[in-house]
Motif scaffolding. Structure first.
Motif, PDB file in Angstrom:
ATOM      1  N   ARG A   1      38.380  45.209  28.757  1.00 29.35           N
ATOM      2  CA  ARG A   1      39.661  45.924  28.926  1.00 29.35           C
ATOM      3  C   ARG A   1      39.358  47.218  29.681  1.00 29.35           C
ATOM      4  NH1 ARG A   1      40.610  47.322  23.658  1.00 29.35           N
ATOM      5  NH2 ARG A   1      38.543  46.548  23.132  1.00 29.35           N
ATOM      6  N   PRO A   2      39.352  47.170  31.037  1.00 28.39           N
ATOM      7  CA  PRO A   2      38.892  48.304  31.850  1.00 28.39           C
ATOM      8  C   PRO A   2      39.652  49.591  31.542  1.00 28.39           C
ATOM      9  CG  PRO A   2      40.075  46.680  33.173  1.00 28.39           C
ATOM     10  CD  PRO A   2      39.856  46.062  31.837  1.00 28.39           C
ATOM     11  N   ARG A   3      38.913  50.688  31.536  1.00 28.43           N
ATOM     12  CA  ARG A   3      39.511  51.986  31.196  1.00 28.43           C
ATOM     13  C   ARG A   3      40.029  52.658  32.468  1.00 28.43           C
ATOM     14  NH1 ARG A   3      34.132  54.247  29.171  1.00 28.43           N
ATOM     15  NH2 ARG A   3      33.676  53.141  31.104  1.00 28.43           N
ATOM     16  N   PRO A   4      41.334  53.001  32.481  1.00 29.91           N
ATOM     17  CA  PRO A   4      41.864  53.734  33.642  1.00 29.91           C
ATOM     18  C   PRO A   4      41.060  55.015  33.870  1.00 29.91           C
ATOM     19  CG  PRO A   4      43.645  53.073  32.151  1.00 29.91           C
ATOM     20  CD  PRO A   4      42.353  52.766  31.447  1.00 29.91           C
TER      21      PRO A   4
ATOM     22  N   ASP B   1      35.397  51.041  36.027  1.00 28.84           N
ATOM     23  CA  ASP B   1      35.400  49.712  35.390  1.00 28.84           C
ATOM     24  C   ASP B   1      36.030  48.598  36.240  1.00 28.84           C
ATOM     25  OD1 ASP B   1      34.479  51.329  33.378  1.00 28.84           O
ATOM     26  OD2 ASP B   1      35.973  50.755  31.893  1.00 28.84           O
ATOM     27  N   LEU B   2      37.317  48.761  36.581  1.00 30.86           N
ATOM     28  CA  LEU B   2      38.025  47.651  37.222  1.00 30.86           C
ATOM     29  C   LEU B   2      37.570  47.470  38.672  1.00 30.86           C
ATOM     30  CD1 LEU B   2      40.076  45.378  37.157  1.00 30.86           C
ATOM     31  CD2 LEU B   2      41.875  47.044  37.697  1.00 30.86           C
TER      32      LEU B   2
ATOM     33  N   SER C   1      38.039  60.300  31.025  1.00 30.55           N
ATOM     34  CA  SER C   1      38.907  59.107  31.159  1.00 30.55           C
ATOM     35  C   SER C   1      39.031  58.280  29.875  1.00 30.55           C
ATOM     36  CB  SER C   1      38.359  58.191  32.255  1.00 30.55           C
ATOM     37  OG  SER C   1      38.068  58.926  33.417  1.00 30.55           O
ATOM     38  N   THR C   2      38.003  58.267  29.027  1.00 31.65           N
ATOM     39  CA  THR C   2      38.063  57.450  27.812  1.00 31.65           C
ATOM     40  C   THR C   2      38.778  58.220  26.714  1.00 31.65           C
ATOM     41  OG1 THR C   2      35.918  56.565  28.418  1.00 31.65           O
ATOM     42  CG2 THR C   2      36.672  56.103  26.185  1.00 31.65           C
TER      43      THR C   2
ATOM     44  N   GLU D   1      47.104  52.256  28.630  1.00 31.11           N
ATOM     45  CA  GLU D   1      47.450  50.865  28.916  1.00 31.11           C
ATOM     46  C   GLU D   1      46.449  50.268  29.911  1.00 31.11           C
ATOM     47  OE1 GLU D   1      51.640  50.112  30.041  1.00 31.11           O
ATOM     48  OE2 GLU D   1      51.939  52.149  29.301  1.00 31.11           O
ATOM     49  N   SER D   2      46.081  49.027  29.645  1.00 31.94           N
ATOM     50  CA  SER D   2      45.222  48.304  30.571  1.00 31.94           C
ATOM     51  C   SER D   2      45.563  46.816  30.468  1.00 31.94           C
ATOM     52  CB  SER D   2      43.753  48.570  30.237  1.00 31.94           C
ATOM     53  OG  SER D   2      42.918  47.935  31.169  1.00 31.94           O
TER      54      SER D   2
ATOM     55  N   ASP E   1      43.678  42.887  29.746  1.00 28.98           N
ATOM     56  CA  ASP E   1      42.473  42.157  29.359  1.00 28.98           C
ATOM     57  C   ASP E   1      42.043  41.248  30.519  1.00 28.98           C
ATOM     58  OD1 ASP E   1      40.726  40.109  28.251  1.00 28.98           O
ATOM     59  OD2 ASP E   1      41.205  41.047  26.329  1.00 28.98           O
TER      60      ASP E   1
ATOM     61  N   ALA F   1      43.137  49.974  26.588  1.00 29.17           N
ATOM     62  CA  ALA F   1      41.820  50.107  27.229  1.00 29.17           C
ATOM     63  C   ALA F   1      40.717  50.176  26.175  1.00 29.17           C
ATOM     64  CB  ALA F   1      41.803  51.366  28.092  1.00 29.17           C
TER      65      ALA F   1
END
Ligand code: FMN
Length: 388
Positions: A104-107, A111-112, A314-315, A321-322, A324, A333
């Motif tokens: 679940r990538p963190r905005p 990650d994404l 960021s975390t 919201e992210s 999966d 996330a």
């Protein structure tokens, strides 16, 4: 040319760095490197990881009998957390069931974009390298650059001038920064106790609400001669090189040289630093230092002042919201133990980056394979400056 590289992952065995191009004969203290590493770990707002780690540099090449020998310097900082990850992140094989995927990538993280780019089904390997844990060895390399600069009377220090929307609201003197750097307990790295309490209240609020907060750090280099860097080409301009070094830091989204944003909102008569001459000691001096010691991409002999604008971490404990990556369904996330505010630590990393860039500019201008040779060239140039 002075150049460095880093390797290593957040939860891997260790972080590694090499530095090539320092002249031979520079006195090196491992305690000084470790002191800088300690400073990077301090500050109110850090997460649990900093309680696990006590960073120590092991220099494995390029320094003998406490002096550089001119060959590449290699150093290691071990991750104490590695012992908790040996089965999750083995170098070879390993049990797939023990992997810790980040699906679940963190905005606000790599990650994404990283998972898409490197074609990984989850972001674990991406965050391992994108993490600011990498800056540990930047600070160790910066400590070597600082020890080189010290030989020429140049010091590099930092302080925090804003946390969230709270600001210091005044200038700090070099002596205040020196005093601040000697503290054995670091709260938020501010020279003013009243402002520091205001900063603390902002971080407290972030802790209470599961949020995070950013801020602004200021790095000052004191004692640099005029004429480092050059106006002649885009990539020799020292302001541009410092900006790149600062923005290359994780979570730094903006940089100011001197009073850039205040200057952009003012008239020229209020911004440029007037030029004066002292006939007694035959030296030029300035009415102020709003340019941050840099004009036309060159140092002008005043303190070099560079600011880094740090976004909030960021975390979030209260995840954003992210999606999966497996199900493609909306999902909170991922959360992994995290800092809430890191502005003083970022200041220490900023010092390292500035020290490295100034050391590069010094060696480009003065060269030398031994410290003695560099010093002779430096002293000759100072004579030229004196006689100008
Ligand atoms: C000293 C320092 C510590 C950091 N600690 C964390 C952390 O604990 N958790 C986190 O999510 N981000 C942390 N960050 C920020 C991320 O590393 C950074 O935002 C992320 O790698 C994405 O890069 P970017 O923000 O530069 O785009 C830290 C940054 C610095 C400078």
């Amino acid at each position: 040319m002075l150049r460095f590289e880093t390797a290593g992952e957040s939860h891997g065995e260790c972080l590694v760095a090499t530095l090539t191009g320092l002249p031979a004969g520079i006195p090196i203290s491992i305690d000084s490197i470790n002191h800088e590493l300690w400073r990077r770990q301090q500050g109110f707002g850090r997460g649990g990881r900093m309680k696990i780690e006590t960073d120590r540099a092991e220099v494995v090449s390029g320094v003998r009998h406490s002096h550089t020998i001119g060959s590449p310097i290699a150093l290691i900082v071990r991750n104490s957390d590695w012992k908790n990850w040996t089965e999750n992140l083995p170098v070879e094989g390993g049990d797939p069931a023990l992997r810790k995927p980040v699906s679940r990538p963190r905005p606000g993280h790599a990650d994404l974009a990283g998972a898409i780019k490197y074609d990984f089904p989850d972001a674990r390997y991406i965050l391992e390298r994108a993490s600011a844990r990498e800056t540990t060895v930047r600070v160790a390399i910066g400590a070597l650059a600082k020890q080189f600069l010290q030989q020429f009377g140049i010091g590099v220090l930092s302080h925090v001038i804003a946390v969230g929307s709270e600001r210091l609201g005044r200038n700090a003197s070099w002596d205040e920064l020196v005093e601040l750097s000697k503290k054995t307990e670091v709260l938020l790295g501010c020279v003013d106790p009243e402002a520091e309490q205001r900063f603390k209240a902002v971080v407290d609020q972030a802790f209470r609400t599961g949020d995070t907060v950013g801020g602004v750090f200021e790095v000052v280099a004191h004692g640099a001669p005029p004429g480092l860097g050059s106006h002649i080409a885009w990539d020799t301009r020292l302001d541009g090189r410092l900006a790149q070094a600062i923005v290359s830091m994780q979570a730094v989204k903006g940089v100011e040289v001197g009073f850039a944003s205040d200057g952009a909102a003012a008239f020229g008569s209020q911004v440029q630093d007037t030029i004066h001459y002292n006939k007694e000691d035959h030296s030029f001096f300035r009415g102020a230092n709003r340019a941050g010691g840099l004009e036309g991409g060159m140092t002008n002999g005043q303190d070099i002042v560079v600011r880094g604008l740090l976004k909030p971490i960021s975390t979030l404990r209260r995840p954003l919201e992210s999606v999966d990556l497996e199900t493609r369904e909306p999902s909170a996330a991922a959360y992994e133990r995290s800092d809430v505010a890191v502005v003083p630590a970022a200041g220490v990393i900023g010092e390292a980056m500035v020290a490295i860039v100034i050391a590069q500019a010094m060696l480009e201008k003065f060269g030398g394979d031994s410290l003695g040779e560099t010093k002779r060239n430096f002293d000759n140039y100072l004579e030229q400056v004196k006689n100008f």
